[in-house]
Structures are given as structure tokens and as C-alpha cells.
Write a protein that holds these residues in place. Structure first.
Motif: not given
Lengths: 281, 283
Positions: A85, A106, A117, B184-185, B187, B191, B195
Motif C-alpha cells: 500500500l 492480502r 452496498w 489493495s484487492y 480493482m 471497477e 463498484r
């Protein structure tokens, strides 16, 4: 009678997890699934402020490492760099490649950070990244959700879950891509004491079964000692303590060995004040 | 000390009978009654109004009775004027809303996502925003006369600002932690927009839309009464010339009904799009 029933129900999701998903349990297999991490001379500056002042750290594959330290010591920054990050200002970080499994580390944050949502199941699918478009994506997400014991909530909105349940969904999202490195940034910090203990158990079981390399940042020394193979302390941007926790698992809360280790770490963490302030009104 | 300690007197166990507690909630209304409640007050006003007119408390040339207004509506329906004028006004409202709204939405997204774009355009927009759009009517008449462009210009301008501001605000206040999570995932930007950013900005965008609808009708009414030769506003002004008070009141009632209709459509859309939001969840 009652206690027996209780025990079965509480351990049930965990037990199913390992049959269904993660069969490898031996240390050897764990090392094969996890990824070693090597950090050399890592520095991080934000403007004038030097937060990390030269970190050297080797984490063997599959190790559970806990990083403790006071707030602002740089432990979270180190974790964010590890998870990709943030970029280091100086030094190198290498996650050596091996095998074909997902190489991206991760990260699990203190807040669940679920998309409000999206239903619980699609929140878990977010963790698959580009693999989300595969036909088996939904099945995998559902299996992982089952592994954390929340398959009944798959079609629920996150707003209707409790804090602990949300954090379990976040864990499922982090695990669904079968990461080789999992970074945990005080993931249990916002939970109540009982939920914390449950989550610690779940984290340990998942780690034992999946065998990823786990890096846990926490300010809670007893949590670090309950979970980690090794505890590293960071103070003012440097590693000041590095000890192995060689105790059998699952560790008993409040055992003498843990208490002694905890005292030793706390002694380093809380400096002896030469002149404690006089309490007077 | 061999004395036996004096036993501590046990409190007398009195049997407390707990009365059966009824839940504190008031009895919920029957569903059909609950649905009817918002209409009871308008209905009562109509009844009082009708009675007052018939009994002679209100002069017919000041405020005609509801039945007279209804009769005027029937008359105009028969000769086709009503349908035509409603159609014209509706078309103006929709086209103005779509034109102004889509421009505002696009610019709001753009400025919300890009600092550079914001720096270039936002100050100008904020300056123009503070001019009441109805103050432009004389200028608009000079430019376009009383053609359709005049109404289109005024309504799109009126609709533009609430939608722009709320879209911009919505995009800017999307939880940055969620954006970081998305990145971090892995996208992609598209996206991430689809999203995370757009759904996050949606509640605020809906606020803008509902506000814009109010301004849309307001602008249209004024524009039609001043610079038009068709539409409900024109119908009302024309009726005034001939002292047809019932038609004037009819026009006002129609505006109220159209305004309520537009608001109901948006509420329905809100319920469909924001069903995840705690405020829209059924209990």
C-alpha cells in the motif's frame, strides 16, 4: 450436557473448514504454501519525519510473526509497505516467488471495510481480484464464507451484521484468494473482549490450516504472544527486540510461560520513568 | 472464637408476580390504513373548501369550489387543451432535466475525481451558481424570444446546480478507506468507479435529484407564465385574461400533482437503488 452441546456448536465452523478446504497441516506443507519475506535496510520518510529508520527482517515461509510497539512507532507503516500500500523511501523488500499460488499479500485492516452496498457473498468475491470472473468464483467465495461460519449470512447486507461478524467477512475476503502472505493491521482492535478471544482462535486455526506467512501488527502484547511464533518490537523506527515464542499450541491464556514473556516485553515497551509525576490536586 | 457466627438473616423471599408486559410499541396501523394516512389531510382540506364555497363563505370569483375546478378540468379535457398543455409542459420539464442533469452529473463526477478539473472549472461554476436563474429571464427572452430554447435553457440551468454540487460532494466524500481496500484487492480504475465510488456517491446524488426536481417545476412555471404560448403556465395566464379563476386554480393543482409524481418516482428509484442503506431497510 449443555457444555458438551455448546462446545460442539462453537467448534463446528472451524472443523468443517479444514475438511472442506485446507487439508495440509504439517509444518513442511505450511512452509511450502507460505512465502518467505526479506527486508533489507528499509526506511520510510514522510517529508521531514523519518518513520522507519532502517529495518532488517527475515521472515521464514509460514511463520506467524507479531509486531508490537507503541502507537506511532512505525509498525503500521511497515505493514502497509509489506502489503504494497506504500512504497519504501529506501531499502528493499522481497517476497520471493515460489509456485503458482497467489503472490499478492492480502491485508486485513482494523475496520472491516466491507462495501455496504454489496451483499456479504459479493464482498467476499471482491477478495478474488481478477479471478472473480471465473465460473467457480461464487462457489469459492461461499466455501470460504462457510469456513468462517457465516454461510447463513451470504445474502445479507453488511449493515445488519455485528462487529465480529463483519470482521469475519473481512477475513473470508482476505483468505478467498488463498494468499501466501496475510498482513493483519490490528484486525481485532475494535472488537469486544469476548469476540476478540473467539477471533484469535479462528485466526490461529485458519493459519494452521492454510499455512500462509502471517504478519500481525498489534499493541496488545498478550494477543501477540497467544498467536505468534515470534514477536518483534519496534521502537522509534527500529527493531529493538526479537524473540521466539516457543510454546505449544493452542496456548493457554494466563499460563505462567506467557505471563513471564509478556512481562519481559512490557518492561521494554514501558520505559522506567526516573521522575514519575506526583499525583496531587 | 468458638461462637457460631450469627447467621446472616436471609431476606424474605417474596414472590414477585411480574405482570405480562405488552410490547411498548403502539399498535401498528393496518397496512391499507397506513398507506391512506398521508392523504387524509389533503382530503379534509378539500371537503372544508367545498363546503365553504357552497355555503357562500368564499366568493366564486376569489376561489372557485373544488367541484368547479374539476368541472373546468373536464371541460378542458373534452376540448383537448388540457392534455396538450400538460404534454408540452411535461416534455419541457423532462428535456430540461435530462440536459441540465446529465451535464451536471458528468461535470460533478469529473471534478470529484480530478483535482485538475476541479481547479479549472469549480470557481466559475460557483460564481454562476449564485445568480438566480430567473434573473436571466429578460436576457433569455432577448436571446431566444419565447421559443422552446428559452424554457430549455432556464430549466437546465436551474437543474444543473443542485445535481452538480451533490454529485461532486458525493464523490468527494466516498470513504477513502474503501477506495484503498479496492485498490489493495487489485480493482482497476473502472471497477473502482463502478463498484466503490459510484454506489458510495449515490445517496448524495439522489438528494441532488430531488432538490433539482423542485427547482425544475419552479423555473418552468415562471418561464411559462412569462415567455410562452403553450403549456400549463401559459394556460393559467391566458385564463387570467378572461377571468377564468377555475382554470387558474386547475393549473396550480396540476403543478402540485406533477411535482408529487416526480418526487414519488425518485423515491421509488431510491428504494430500489439504495436497498443496502440502513435508512431504506424494511423492518
Amino acid at each position: 450436557m449443555t457444555t458438551a452441546t455448546l462446545a460442539t456448536t462453537t467448534s463446528a465452523p472451524g472443523a468443517r473448514l479444514f475438511e472442506a478446504l485446507f487439508e495440509d497441516q504439517s509444518a513442511k506443507a505450511r512452509a511450502a504454501r507460505g512465502q518467505p519475506i526479506a527486508i533489507r535496510g528499509l526506511k520510510k520518510r514522510f517529508g521531514e519525519l523519518e518513520v522507519l529508520r532502517g529495518i532488517d527482517l527475515d521472515v521464514p515461509a509460514g511463520q506467524f510473526l507479531a509486531i508490537v510497539g507503541r502507537s506511532g512507532c512505525g509498525k503500521s507503516t511497515l505493514l502497509r509497505i509489506l502489503a504494497g500500500l506504500d512504497k519504501p523511501s529506501e531499502g528493499t523488500l522481497s517476497l520471493s516467488q515460489a509456485g503458482t499460488a497467489s503472490a499478492t499479500p492480502r491485508i486485513m485492516f482494523q475496520e472491516p471495510r466491507l462495501l455496504p452496498w454489496a451483499r456479504v457473498l459479493s464482498n467476499v468475491e471482491v477478495g478474488l481480484g481478477a479471478e472473480r470472473k471465473l465460473p467457480e468464483a461464487e462457489e469459492r467465495a461461499f466455501q470460504t464464507l462457510r469456513a468462517v461460519g457465516l454461510e447463513a449470512k451470504a445474502q445479507q447486507w453488511p449493515a445488519l451484521l455485528s462487529g465480529g461478524q463483519r470482521q469475519r467477512v473481512a477475513l473470508a475476503r482476505a483468505l478467498v484468494s488463498r494468499p501466501r502472505v496475510l498482513a493483519l493491521d490490528e484486525p481485532l482492535g475494535a472488537l469486544d473482549a469476548l469476540t476478540r478471544i473467539e477471533m484469535q482462535g479462528l485466526l490461529e486455526r485458519v493459519w494452521l490450516a492454510q499455512g500462509f506467512t502471517a504478519i500481525l501488527v498489534t499493541h496488545d502484547v498478550s494477543e501477540a504472544l497467544t498467536l505468534a511464533d515470534r514477536v518483534v518490537m519496534i521502537d522509534e523506527g527500529r527493531i529493538t527486540l526479537d524473540i521466539a515464542v516457543d510454546l505449544p499450541r493452542p496456548r493457554r491464556r494466563g499460563s505462567v510461560d506467557l505471563a513471564l514473556l509478556e512481562e519481559r516485553i512490557l518492561k521494554d515497551l514501558i520505559p522506567e520513568d526516573a521522575n514519575p509525576p506526583e499525583y496531587a490536586i | 472464637m468458638t461462637d457460631r457466627a450469627e447467621p446472616i438473616p436471609r431476606p424474605q423471599r417474596t414472590s414477585l408476580r411480574v405482570p405480562d408486559l405488552k410490547p411498548l410499541q403502539p399498535k401498528s396501523l393496518q397496512p391499507w390504513l397506513a398507506r391512506l394516512t398521508p392523504w387524509l389531510l389533503p382530503l379534509a382540506i378539500l371537503v372544508v373548501w367545498q363546503a365553504a364555497s357552497r355555503l357562500g363563505f368564499i366568493a366564486a370569483n376569489v376561489l372557485p369550489a373544488p367541484s368547479d375546478v374539476l368541472a373546468a378540468g373536464w371541460r378542458l379535457t373534452l376540448n383537448g387543451q388540457l392534455a396538450e398543455n400538460i404534454g408540452v409542459s411535461f416534455k419541457r420539464a423532462i428535456s430540461g432535466f435530462l440536459l441540465g442533469g446529465s451535464l451536471a452529473f458528468a461535470l460533478g463526477l469529473f471534478n470529484g475525481l480530478s483535482k485538475t478539473s476541479e481547479r479549472v472549472t469549480d470557481t466559475t461554476i460557483q460564481m454562476v451558481r449564485n445568480i438566480p436563474n430567473l434573473a436571466l429571464i429578460p436576457l433569455v427572452i432577448l436571446w431566444f424570444g419565447i421559443e422552446e430554447e428559452a424554457k430549455l435553457f432556464l430549466t437546465s440551468l436551474g437543474v444543473f446546480f443542485p445535481i452538480y454540487i451533490n454529485t461532486f460532494h458525493g464523490v468527494r466524500t466516498v470513504d477513502s478507506q474503501l477506495v484503498e481496500m479496492g485498490r489493495s484487492y487489485g480493482m482497476s480504475n473502472l471497477e473502482l468507479f463502478r463498484r466503490v465510488i459510484l454506489p458510495g456517491a449515490l445517496p448524495s446524488i439522489f438528494v441532488g435529484v430531488r432538490y433539482a426536481l423542485g427547482i425544475m417545476w419552479l423555473t418552468l412555471i415562471v418561464a411559462e407564465t412569462i415567455a410562452a404560448n403553450s403549456g400549463i403556465g401559459y394556460m393559467a395566464m391566458n385564463a387570467r385574461e378572461f377571468m377564468l379563476v377555475d382554470v387558474v386554480v386547475l393549473a396550480i393543482v396540476i403543478y402540485a400533482a406533477l411535482g408529487k409524481l416526480a418526487d414519488s418516482v425518485v423515491r421509488l428509484l431510491e428504494r430500489l437503488c439504495l436497498s443496502w442503506h440502513p435508512a431504506f431497510q424494511k423492518h
